[in-house]
Scaffold this motif. Structure first.
Motif, PDB file in Angstrom:
ATOM      1  N   VAL A 158      -3.134   0.106  -6.752  1.00 13.59           N
ATOM      2  CA  VAL A 158      -3.437  -0.606  -7.985  1.00 13.59           C
ATOM      3  C   VAL A 158      -2.380  -1.663  -8.331  1.00 13.59           C
ATOM      4  O   VAL A 158      -2.648  -2.575  -9.118  1.00 13.59           O
ATOM      5  N   ALA A 159      -1.199  -1.586  -7.734  1.00 18.62           N
ATOM      6  CA  ALA A 159      -0.118  -2.517  -8.074  1.00 18.62           C
ATOM      7  C   ALA A 159      -0.495  -3.988  -7.867  1.00 18.62           C
ATOM      8  O   ALA A 159      -0.183  -4.829  -8.729  1.00 18.62           O
ATOM      9  N   PRO A 160      -1.156  -4.376  -6.754  1.00 18.48           N
ATOM     10  CA  PRO A 160      -1.524  -5.795  -6.613  1.00 18.48           C
ATOM     11  C   PRO A 160      -2.447  -6.283  -7.724  1.00 18.48           C
ATOM     12  O   PRO A 160      -2.409  -7.461  -8.095  1.00 18.48           O
ATOM     13  N   TRP A 161      -3.285  -5.410  -8.259  1.00 22.17           N
ATOM     14  CA  TRP A 161      -4.165  -5.779  -9.379  1.00 22.17           C
ATOM     15  C   TRP A 161      -3.322  -6.144 -10.601  1.00 22.17           C
ATOM     16  O   TRP A 161      -3.584  -7.150 -11.269  1.00 22.17           O
ATOM     17  N   PHE A 162      -2.300  -5.343 -10.908  1.00 23.07           N
ATOM     18  CA  PHE A 162      -1.429  -5.655 -12.027  1.00 23.07           C
ATOM     19  C   PHE A 162      -0.630  -6.928 -11.762  1.00 23.07           C
ATOM     20  O   PHE A 162      -0.374  -7.719 -12.670  1.00 23.07           O
ATOM     21  N   ALA A 163      -0.220  -7.132 -10.510  1.00 23.00           N
ATOM     22  CA  ALA A 163       0.562  -8.327 -10.186  1.00 23.00           C
ATOM     23  C   ALA A 163      -0.212  -9.598 -10.475  1.00 23.00           C
ATOM     24  O   ALA A 163       0.373 -10.630 -10.840  1.00 23.00           O
ATOM     25  N   LYS A 164      -1.528  -9.556 -10.341  1.00 21.49           N
ATOM     26  CA  LYS A 164      -2.352 -10.729 -10.602  1.00 21.49           C
ATOM     27  C   LYS A 164      -2.638 -10.932 -12.092  1.00 21.49           C
ATOM     28  O   LYS A 164      -2.951 -12.039 -12.519  1.00 21.49           O
ATOM     29  N   ARG A 165      -2.527  -9.849 -12.867  1.00 20.31           N
ATOM     30  CA  ARG A 165      -2.987  -9.922 -14.251  1.00 20.31           C
ATOM     31  C   ARG A 165      -1.893  -9.825 -15.304  1.00 20.31           C
ATOM     32  O   ARG A 165      -2.109 -10.232 -16.445  1.00 20.31           O
ATOM     33  N   VAL A 166      -0.732  -9.279 -14.953  1.00 17.83           N
ATOM     34  CA  VAL A 166       0.368  -9.208 -15.926  1.00 17.83           C
ATOM     35  C   VAL A 166       1.078 -10.557 -15.939  1.00 17.83           C
ATOM     36  O   VAL A 166       1.593 -10.999 -14.903  1.00 17.83           O
ATOM     37  N   PRO A 167       1.102 -11.237 -17.084  1.00 13.29           N
ATOM     38  CA  PRO A 167       1.690 -12.577 -17.113  1.00 13.29           C
ATOM     39  C   PRO A 167       3.203 -12.595 -17.000  1.00 13.29           C
ATOM     40  O   PRO A 167       3.782 -13.635 -16.654  1.00 13.29           O
ATOM     41  N   ALA A 168       3.871 -11.497 -17.285  1.00 16.59           N
ATOM     42  CA  ALA A 168       5.331 -11.466 -17.255  1.00 16.59           C
ATOM     43  C   ALA A 168       5.847 -11.737 -15.844  1.00 16.59           C
ATOM     44  O   ALA A 168       5.265 -11.286 -14.853  1.00 16.59           O
ATOM     45  N   ARG A 169       6.959 -12.461 -15.761  1.00 20.24           N
ATOM     46  CA  ARG A 169       7.566 -12.757 -14.460  1.00 20.24           C
ATOM     47  C   ARG A 169       8.119 -11.494 -13.806  1.00 20.24           C
ATOM     48  O   ARG A 169       8.122 -11.363 -12.578  1.00 20.24           O
ATOM     49  N   ARG A 170       8.538 -10.526 -14.638  1.00 22.22           N
ATOM     50  CA  ARG A 170       9.138  -9.300 -14.111  1.00 22.22           C
ATOM     51  C   ARG A 170       8.604  -8.101 -14.885  1.00 22.22           C
ATOM     52  O   ARG A 170       8.613  -8.089 -16.120  1.00 22.22           O
ATOM     53  N   TRP A 171       8.115  -7.102 -14.163  1.00 21.13           N
ATOM     54  CA  TRP A 171       7.626  -5.888 -14.806  1.00 21.13           C
ATOM     55  C   TRP A 171       7.824  -4.697 -13.883  1.00 21.13           C
ATOM     56  O   TRP A 171       8.078  -4.856 -12.686  1.00 21.13           O
ATOM     57  N   ALA A 172       7.706  -3.502 -14.449  1.00 14.27           N
ATOM     58  CA  ALA A 172       7.892  -2.275 -13.673  1.00 14.27           C
ATOM     59  C   ALA A 172       6.989  -1.183 -14.221  1.00 14.27           C
ATOM     60  O   ALA A 172       6.733  -1.112 -15.425  1.00 14.27           O
ATOM     61  N   ILE A 173       6.498  -0.351 -13.321  1.00 18.21           N
ATOM     62  CA  ILE A 173       5.683   0.810 -13.680  1.00 18.21           C
ATOM     63  C   ILE A 173       6.301   2.032 -13.010  1.00 18.21           C
ATOM     64  O   ILE A 173       6.574   2.014 -11.806  1.00 18.21           O
ATOM     65  N   PHE A 174       6.496   3.094 -13.799  1.00 19.57           N
ATOM     66  CA  PHE A 174       7.075   4.329 -13.291  1.00 19.57           C
ATOM     67  C   PHE A 174       6.040   5.446 -13.349  1.00 19.57           C
ATOM     68  O   PHE A 174       5.347   5.610 -14.350  1.00 19.57           O
ATOM     69  N   THR A 175       5.920   6.203 -12.260  1.00 21.16           N
ATOM     70  CA  THR A 175       5.059   7.376 -12.230  1.00 21.16           C
ATOM     71  C   THR A 175       5.846   8.501 -11.558  1.00 21.16           C
ATOM     72  O   THR A 175       6.869   8.250 -10.908  1.00 21.16           O
ATOM     73  N   PRO A 176       5.390   9.747 -11.667  1.00 22.23           N
ATOM     74  CA  PRO A 176       6.139  10.844 -11.046  1.00 22.23           C
ATOM     75  C   PRO A 176       6.239  10.760  -9.525  1.00 22.23           C
ATOM     76  O   PRO A 176       7.205  11.276  -8.951  1.00 22.23           O
TER      77      PRO A 176
END
Length: 227
Positions: A158-176
């Motif tokens: 799912v990460a590439p989907w967020f990369a295309k849609r999150v406008p921020a230049r830098r972001w992070a997602i944490f999961t267990p």
């Protein structure tokens, strides 16, 4: 016989292993799938995932329907530890039992389809429910971060989907299980964060930045120069 995979979602490794197993006519009951710890790695968010299971086995491309390779893409993301055994057993049967593709009530196929449906649902829920929090790091640069606990191993998918849609230049997602950050369209996958250490939606900015530092700071430090 052991078949080793580099992590929970190593589709490319699975494709390579089953190609060899089929070539040597190794039956499913003789194979033990070993999953090693995945390496942290960068990928270009715009590039196709190298792990997509195209042509699961060259020896079977004329026999295995294209729908099965698509099924593999989702089933390997499921949390069931027996998923690779199930997929290889299905692949073996598709090669040796041509009538299987026309059997709508086969137990193995129904189980795989149920697992794929659960993964698709989990991907949809993560896309719909994940919220990123805007903050500033100590240098004043913008960072958006969020945490989520998916039911299955869907972060890399799912990460590439967020990369295309999150406008921020830098972001992070944490999961267990796995974490991911994005820097101007480039994704870095890193280790997961135990649920007890996830900041949560009510976590302070300091807690979020500390989590980011623990997971990703090692990749930002220059390598030590030998004396």
């Amino acid at each position: 016989m052991e078949a080793k995979l580099a992590g929970q979602v190593d589709l490319a490794g699975f494709r390579s292993e089953v190609r060899q197993l089929l070539a040597h006519q190794v039956p499913p009951e003789e194979v033990q799938w070993q999953l090693e710890a995945p390496a942290d790695l960068y990928i270009d968010a715009q590039s196709p995932q190298a792990s997509r299971p195209r042509n699961v086995a060259r020896a079977a491309t004329a026999i295995v329907p294209a729908s099965f390779t698509r099924l593999c893409e989702f089933v390997v993301l499921h949390r069931d530890p027996q998923r690779f055994s199930l997929l290889y057993r299905l692949l073996w049967r598709l090669v040796h039992e041509p009538g299987l593709r026309n059997d709508p009530v086969d137990g193995d196929m129904l189980q795989a389809q149920h697992m794929a449906h659960a993964v698709r649902r989990d991907i949809h829920k993560m896309k719909a429910n994940l919220r990123l929090r805007a903050m500033r790091d100590p240098d004043g640069d913008e960072l958006q971060a969020g945490c989520y606990e998916p039911a299955h191993h869907v972060v890399e998918a799912v990460a590439p989907w967020f990369a295309k849609r999150v406008p921020a230049r830098r972001w992070a997602i944490f999961t267990p299980d796995r974490s991911v950050r994005c820097e101007e369209g480039r994704l870095l996958f890193g280790p997961g964060v135990p649920p007890s250490e996830l900041p949560g939606h009510e976590g302070s900015q300091g807690e979020w930045l500390a989590c980011y530092e623990r997971v990703f700071a090692a990749h930002d430090r220059p390598a030590a120069t030998p004396a």
